[in-house]
Design a protein around this motif. Structure first.
Motif, PDB file in Angstrom:
ATOM      1  N   GLN A   3      23.018  24.738 -35.336  1.00 22.02           N
ATOM      2  CA  GLN A   3      22.048  24.062 -35.890  1.00 22.02           C
ATOM      3  C   GLN A   3      20.637  24.149 -35.365  1.00 22.02           C
ATOM      4  O   GLN A   3      20.719  24.498 -33.993  1.00 22.02           O
ATOM      5  N   PRO A   4      19.303  24.390 -36.140  1.00 24.99           N
ATOM      6  CA  PRO A   4      18.264  24.765 -35.555  1.00 24.99           C
ATOM      7  C   PRO A   4      17.737  23.565 -34.743  1.00 24.99           C
ATOM      8  O   PRO A   4      17.144  23.846 -33.728  1.00 24.99           O
ATOM      9  N   THR A   5      18.146  22.482 -35.035  1.00 25.56           N
ATOM     10  CA  THR A   5      17.733  21.139 -34.472  1.00 25.56           C
ATOM     11  C   THR A   5      19.128  20.343 -33.960  1.00 25.56           C
ATOM     12  O   THR A   5      19.565  19.628 -34.733  1.00 25.56           O
ATOM     13  N   PRO A   6      19.772  20.660 -32.918  1.00 30.03           N
ATOM     14  CA  PRO A   6      21.180  20.073 -32.788  1.00 30.03           C
ATOM     15  C   PRO A   6      20.771  18.348 -32.587  1.00 30.03           C
ATOM     16  O   PRO A   6      21.736  17.883 -33.080  1.00 30.03           O
ATOM     17  N   HIS A   7      19.812  17.865 -32.137  1.00 32.00           N
ATOM     18  CA  HIS A   7      19.795  16.624 -31.878  1.00 32.00           C
ATOM     19  C   HIS A   7      18.258  16.170 -32.476  1.00 32.00           C
ATOM     20  O   HIS A   7      17.262  16.404 -31.700  1.00 32.00           O
ATOM     21  N   PRO A   8      18.063  15.948 -33.810  1.00 26.69           N
ATOM     22  CA  PRO A   8      17.114  15.463 -34.369  1.00 26.69           C
ATOM     23  C   PRO A   8      16.186  14.439 -33.562  1.00 26.69           C
ATOM     24  O   PRO A   8      16.658  13.419 -32.754  1.00 26.69           O
ATOM     25  N   PRO A   9      14.887  14.645 -33.433  1.00 25.69           N
ATOM     26  CA  PRO A   9      14.103  13.936 -32.476  1.00 25.69           C
ATOM     27  C   PRO A   9      14.093  12.279 -32.938  1.00 25.69           C
ATOM     28  O   PRO A   9      14.283  11.972 -34.282  1.00 25.69           O
ATOM     29  N   ILE A  10      14.167  11.358 -32.247  1.00 25.15           N
ATOM     30  CA  ILE A  10      14.012   9.924 -32.554  1.00 25.15           C
ATOM     31  C   ILE A  10      12.832   9.521 -32.989  1.00 25.15           C
ATOM     32  O   ILE A  10      11.518  10.053 -32.559  1.00 25.15           O
TER      33      ILE A  10
END
Length: 80
Positions: A3-10
């Motif tokens: 995924q381009p952003t494995p952990h989306p920012p909070i």
């Protein structure tokens, strides 16, 4: 698959539910005016290409503010 952003920012900030569109636009216009003032003040402390870049950013902010102000004017709200 990666995924381009494995952990989306909070998200640290949210907009409260139930606020009218006009109030949101007024706040947007005021925020853009503040951003424009800050970028212009900083730009005049710089020289050369960095000053030009920041003044370009200030112009983009001013354009966004004009658009928000137009929406407010069309909706019958008073700006600034």
């Amino acid at each position: 698959m990666i995924q381009p952003t494995p952990h989306p920012p909070i998200r640290l900030f949210t907009v409260a539910a139930g606020i009218s569109t006009e109030d949101l636009l007024v706040n947007l216009s005021e925020t853009l005016a503040s951003a424009n003032a800050l970028s212009c003040d900083l730009a005049f402390d710089l020289e050369g290409p960095k000053r030009e870049e920041l003044l370009g950013l200030a112009q983009l902010i001013e354009l966004a503010q004009l658009l928000a102000d137009r929406v407010l004017t069309v909706s019958g709200q008073v700006t600034r």
